[in-house]
Design a protein around this motif. Structure first.
Motif, short mmCIF file in Angstrom:
data_model
loop_
_atom_site.label_atom_id
_atom_site.label_comp_id
_atom_site.label_asym_id
_atom_site.label_seq_id
_atom_site.Cartn_x
_atom_site.Cartn_y
_atom_site.Cartn_z
N ILE A 198 -0.41 2.42 9.02
CA ILE A 198 1.12 1.79 9.42
C ILE A 198 0.90 3.30 10.86
O ILE A 198 1.82 2.34 12.25
N LEU A 199 0.49 3.86 11.29
CA LEU A 199 0.90 4.89 12.05
C LEU A 199 -0.01 3.75 13.90
O LEU A 199 0.32 3.86 14.26
N SER B 43 -0.54 6.90 -1.10
CA SER B 43 -0.76 5.53 0.02
C SER B 43 -0.66 6.54 1.61
O SER B 43 -0.29 5.57 2.45
N ALA B 44 -1.67 7.81 1.41
CA ALA B 44 -2.37 8.39 2.65
C ALA B 44 -2.97 7.02 3.46
O ALA B 44 -2.81 7.34 4.37
N GLY C 83 0.40 -0.96 -0.26
CA GLY C 83 0.43 0.09 -0.11
C GLY C 83 0.74 0.96 0.36
O GLY C 83 0.07 2.47 0.11
N LEU C 84 2.10 1.09 -0.07
CA LEU C 84 3.19 2.39 0.18
C LEU C 84 3.60 2.71 -1.37
O LEU C 84 4.34 1.51 -1.86
N VAL D 103 8.91 -2.23 1.80
CA VAL D 103 9.77 -1.28 2.87
C VAL D 103 9.25 -2.44 3.75
O VAL D 103 7.45 -3.03 4.23
N GLU D 104 9.28 -3.21 4.90
CA GLU D 104 9.22 -3.53 6.35
C GLU D 104 9.22 -2.68 7.46
O GLU D 104 10.15 -2.13 7.45
#
Length: 143
Positions: free
Chosen positions: A59-60, A52-53, A38-39, A137-138
């Protein structure tokens, strides 16, 4: 798509829709690392796209559910020069970190970023699908 002898394939890996935070939180606690689909970035760039928002918000929430120190790890496929891939993976991990810290400045002290280039593939770089999986990205839960 095929046009004559030429073919075009598109691979898109999207963010999970339902109850993503709970699912990813369980996966992170068990495996200590997760891929963050999703990024989206511009090609060959560390500029996050506006698409990506939603992933950044998820993620936050995930990061805020974990009180420990975390690291964002950038990865690329093996297309191109190794030094450029290393730099791109580092820049992308830093871009995600910067976006999350902008959303919540308290994360600055417990969220690190590191790039690994093409050194840690999770799929075969000989296929389009494999290369798409390797560009990621992990999030890693540090001990």
């Amino acid at each position: 798509w095929s046009i004559g002898k030429s073919t075009l394939s598109v691979v898109r890996i999207d963010w999970p829709q339902q109850d993503a935070v709970a699912s990813l939180s369980n996966q992170l606690s068990q495996q200590k690392h997760i891929s963050l689909p999703g990024l989206y970035f511009d090609f060959g760039s560390a500029t996050l796209k506006s698409a990506s928002a939603k992933a950044l918000q998820t993620i936050l929430s995930l990061v805020n559910k974990n009180s420990g120190t975390l690291r964002l790890e950038g990865h690329t496929d093996n297309i191109g020069v190794a030094t450029a891939n290393q730099a791109l993976s580092q820049a992308r991990a830093q871009a995600v970190r910067a976006a999350l810290v902008k959303l919540d400045p308290t994360l600055a002290s417990r969220l690190a970023a590191q790039g690994f280039g093409a050194s840690r593939p999770i799929a075969d770089n000989k296929t389009i699908e494999g290369r798409a999986q390797n560009r990621r990205v992990e999030l890693v839960l540090l001990p």
